[in-house]
Design a protein around this motif. Structure first.
Motif, mmCIF file in Angstrom:
data_model
loop_
_atom_site.group_PDB
_atom_site.id
_atom_site.type_symbol
_atom_site.label_atom_id
_atom_site.label_comp_id
_atom_site.label_asym_id
_atom_site.label_seq_id
_atom_site.Cartn_x
_atom_site.Cartn_y
_atom_site.Cartn_z
ATOM 1 N N GLN A 38 -31.349 24.031 60.763
ATOM 2 C CA GLN A 38 -31.090 25.340 60.165
ATOM 3 C C GLN A 38 -30.693 26.376 61.219
ATOM 4 O O GLN A 38 -30.161 27.434 60.875
ATOM 5 N N ASP A 39 -30.951 26.081 62.483
ATOM 6 C CA ASP A 39 -30.629 26.999 63.568
ATOM 7 C C ASP A 39 -29.175 26.761 63.987
ATOM 8 O O ASP A 39 -28.894 25.980 64.911
ATOM 9 N N LYS A 40 -28.251 27.416 63.329
ATOM 10 C CA LYS A 40 -26.827 27.202 63.578
ATOM 11 C C LYS A 40 -26.421 27.641 64.983
ATOM 12 O O LYS A 40 -25.553 27.009 65.611
ATOM 13 N N GLU A 41 -27.037 28.709 65.493
ATOM 14 C CA GLU A 41 -26.690 29.161 66.845
ATOM 15 C C GLU A 41 -27.085 28.117 67.885
ATOM 16 O O GLU A 41 -26.347 27.882 68.851
ATOM 17 N N SER A 42 -28.235 27.484 67.702
ATOM 18 C CA SER A 42 -28.658 26.421 68.609
ATOM 19 C C SER A 42 -27.698 25.248 68.545
ATOM 20 O O SER A 42 -27.320 24.674 69.581
ATOM 21 N N LEU A 43 -27.268 24.882 67.338
ATOM 22 C CA LEU A 43 -26.326 23.772 67.180
ATOM 23 C C LEU A 43 -24.991 24.091 67.844
ATOM 24 O O LEU A 43 -24.376 23.211 68.465
ATOM 25 N N GLN A 44 -24.541 25.327 67.737
ATOM 26 C CA GLN A 44 -23.272 25.722 68.355
ATOM 27 C C GLN A 44 -23.377 25.696 69.878
ATOM 28 O O GLN A 44 -22.453 25.227 70.565
ATOM 29 N N ARG A 45 -24.488 26.183 70.421
ATOM 30 C CA ARG A 45 -24.677 26.129 71.880
ATOM 31 C C ARG A 45 -24.757 24.675 72.347
ATOM 32 O O ARG A 45 -24.187 24.310 73.387
ATOM 33 N N GLY A 46 -25.438 23.852 71.577
ATOM 34 C CA GLY A 46 -25.546 22.441 71.930
ATOM 35 C C GLY A 46 -24.210 21.730 71.899
ATOM 36 O O GLY A 46 -23.927 20.874 72.747
ATOM 37 N N ALA A 47 -23.355 22.096 70.937
ATOM 38 C CA ALA A 47 -22.022 21.502 70.860
ATOM 39 C C ALA A 47 -21.213 21.848 72.100
ATOM 40 O O ALA A 47 -20.478 21.003 72.643
ATOM 41 N N ALA A 48 -21.326 23.081 72.581
ATOM 42 C CA ALA A 48 -20.600 23.501 73.779
ATOM 43 C C ALA A 48 -21.080 22.720 75.002
ATOM 44 O O ALA A 48 -20.267 22.285 75.832
ATOM 45 N N MET A 68 -17.504 20.335 62.872
ATOM 46 C CA MET A 68 -18.338 21.413 63.404
ATOM 47 C C MET A 68 -18.246 22.685 62.582
ATOM 48 O O MET A 68 -19.011 23.626 62.814
ATOM 49 N N THR A 69 -17.341 22.713 61.626
ATOM 50 C CA THR A 69 -17.326 23.853 60.706
ATOM 51 C C THR A 69 -18.616 23.894 59.891
ATOM 52 O O THR A 69 -18.995 24.953 59.384
ATOM 53 N N ASP A 70 -19.286 22.753 59.768
ATOM 54 C CA ASP A 70 -20.555 22.698 59.029
ATOM 55 C C ASP A 70 -21.671 23.437 59.751
ATOM 56 O O ASP A 70 -22.697 23.752 59.141
ATOM 57 N N ILE A 71 -21.504 23.678 61.063
ATOM 58 C CA ILE A 71 -22.549 24.406 61.797
ATOM 59 C C ILE A 71 -22.129 25.852 62.059
ATOM 60 O O ILE A 71 -22.691 26.519 62.931
ATOM 61 N N SER A 76 -10.527 28.009 64.407
ATOM 62 C CA SER A 76 -9.983 28.712 65.562
ATOM 63 C C SER A 76 -10.941 28.636 66.745
ATOM 64 O O SER A 76 -10.521 28.427 67.895
ATOM 65 N N GLN A 77 -12.235 28.805 66.503
ATOM 66 C CA GLN A 77 -13.228 28.713 67.571
ATOM 67 C C GLN A 77 -13.280 27.301 68.157
ATOM 68 O O GLN A 77 -13.443 27.132 69.368
ATOM 69 N N ILE A 78 -13.142 26.315 67.296
ATOM 70 C CA ILE A 78 -13.139 24.927 67.768
ATOM 71 C C ILE A 78 -11.939 24.680 68.675
ATOM 72 O O ILE A 78 -12.066 24.084 69.753
ATOM 73 N N LYS A 79 -10.760 25.150 68.260
ATOM 74 C CA LYS A 79 -9.548 24.958 69.057
ATOM 75 C C LYS A 79 -9.638 25.677 70.398
ATOM 76 O O LYS A 79 -9.248 25.145 71.439
ATOM 77 N N ASP A 80 -10.142 26.904 70.396
ATOM 78 C CA ASP A 80 -10.144 27.729 71.607
ATOM 79 C C ASP A 80 -11.236 27.329 72.592
ATOM 80 O O ASP A 80 -11.050 27.471 73.808
ATOM 81 N N ASN A 81 -12.387 26.840 72.106
ATOM 82 C CA ASN A 81 -13.544 26.649 72.980
ATOM 83 C C ASN A 81 -14.001 25.210 73.165
ATOM 84 O O ASN A 81 -14.697 24.918 74.152
ATOM 85 N N LYS A 88 -5.964 17.828 68.074
ATOM 86 C CA LYS A 88 -6.175 18.412 66.753
ATOM 87 C C LYS A 88 -7.659 18.379 66.391
ATOM 88 O O LYS A 88 -8.383 17.468 66.790
ATOM 89 N N PRO A 89 -8.129 19.363 65.605
ATOM 90 C CA PRO A 89 -9.531 19.371 65.184
ATOM 91 C C PRO A 89 -9.929 18.137 64.375
ATOM 92 O O PRO A 89 -11.100 17.770 64.344
#
Length: 249
Positions: A38-48, A68-71, A76-81, A88-89
């Motif tokens: 449920q912690d989407k910010e943690s999942l996003q940091r972990g993905a990076a 990763m759109t699910d988190i 655009s964020q996926i492509k840039d970062n 391709k995504p």
């Protein structure tokens, strides 16, 4: 009859071999991984962290960047970062390193990490990534408290720093003494404090756990809804049954 008994006994012995081997191994304490889908910010940091540090050697062929759109990430964020190793995504998380080269450098081809937390367990991966220490006897210069004589170097050492082991003496059941690692101490600081490093590894393991089964959170949510529906339906069905059968003796 004797042949059958012998074969049965041999089969039982073979089945018990893995248990014996497991029991004879040293017990490793595993720390609890902070997994929270449920912690989407943690999942996003972990993905990076996964893309920047893990994906250079390890693949995740069962995972697509677009998932990763699910988190909470936009395309655009996926492509840039995050889209460094793909065009391709919709591509899977493959690795550019050739397996032959990886085997020559590390002694074995780095495994695909798509379901590593499902096979090893989130707690194991969390403890493993925090268990590296300097060991000059190893080809990479690193060893691990969870995976002794590991072939993988400590790719996160710039974040954690260099840990060194503190030993203690233990006596086994045969009366022999052994030097075992009691704890790890920080000898050379990294970019992060140890608490910050633990939090970063927690984010990484949280993402890897989600990556191993992205639909798990939705499945659990639907499961709770189904159970609530069945509970309500049971009450309705119970009173309908009483109403229909009240005149039957």
């Amino acid at each position: 009859m004797k042949k059958t008994s012998f074969a049965k006994g041999l089969l039982q012995a073979l089945l018990l071999l893995p248990l014996t081997a497991f029991a004879s191994g040293a017990e490793v304490h595993l720390d609890r991984a902070p997994v929270n889908f449920q912690d989407k910010e943690s999942l996003q940091r972990g993905a990076a962290v996964f893309v920047n540090y893990c994906l250079s050697c390890h693949s995740a062929n069962a995972m697509r960047y677009s998932r990763m759109t699910d988190i909470g990430l936009t395309e655009s964020q996926i492509k840039d970062n995050l889209l460094y190793a793909a065009d391709k995504p919709g591509n899977t998380m493959t690795v550019a390193m050739r397996s032959k080269e990886a085997k020559a450098w590390f002694g074995a081809t780095p495994p695909d990490l798509s379901v590593i937390t499902r096979s090893r367990g989130s707690d194991w991966v969390y403890t493993y990534l925090r268990g590296f220490y300097r060991d000059d006897t190893r080809p990479t210069g690193w060893n691990n408290t969870v995976f002794d004589k590991v072939g993988m170097p400590h790719v996160l050492h710039d974040l954690q720093g260099q840990m060194v082991p503190v030993y203690k003496t233990e006596t086994d059941h045969e009366g022999k003494t052994h030097h075992v690692i009691e704890r790890l101490e920080l000898a050379q600081p990294g970019k992060l404090t140890l608490a910050e490093y633990d939090a970063t590894v927690g984010d990484l393991v949280n993402y890897m756990s989600w990556m191993g089964e992205p639909a798990k959170a939705k499945r659990l949510y639907l499961g709770v809804g189904v159970m609530l529906f069945l509970f309500v339906f049971f009450i309705v069905a119970f009173y309908l049954k009483r109403e229909f059968w009240k005149d039957v003796h």
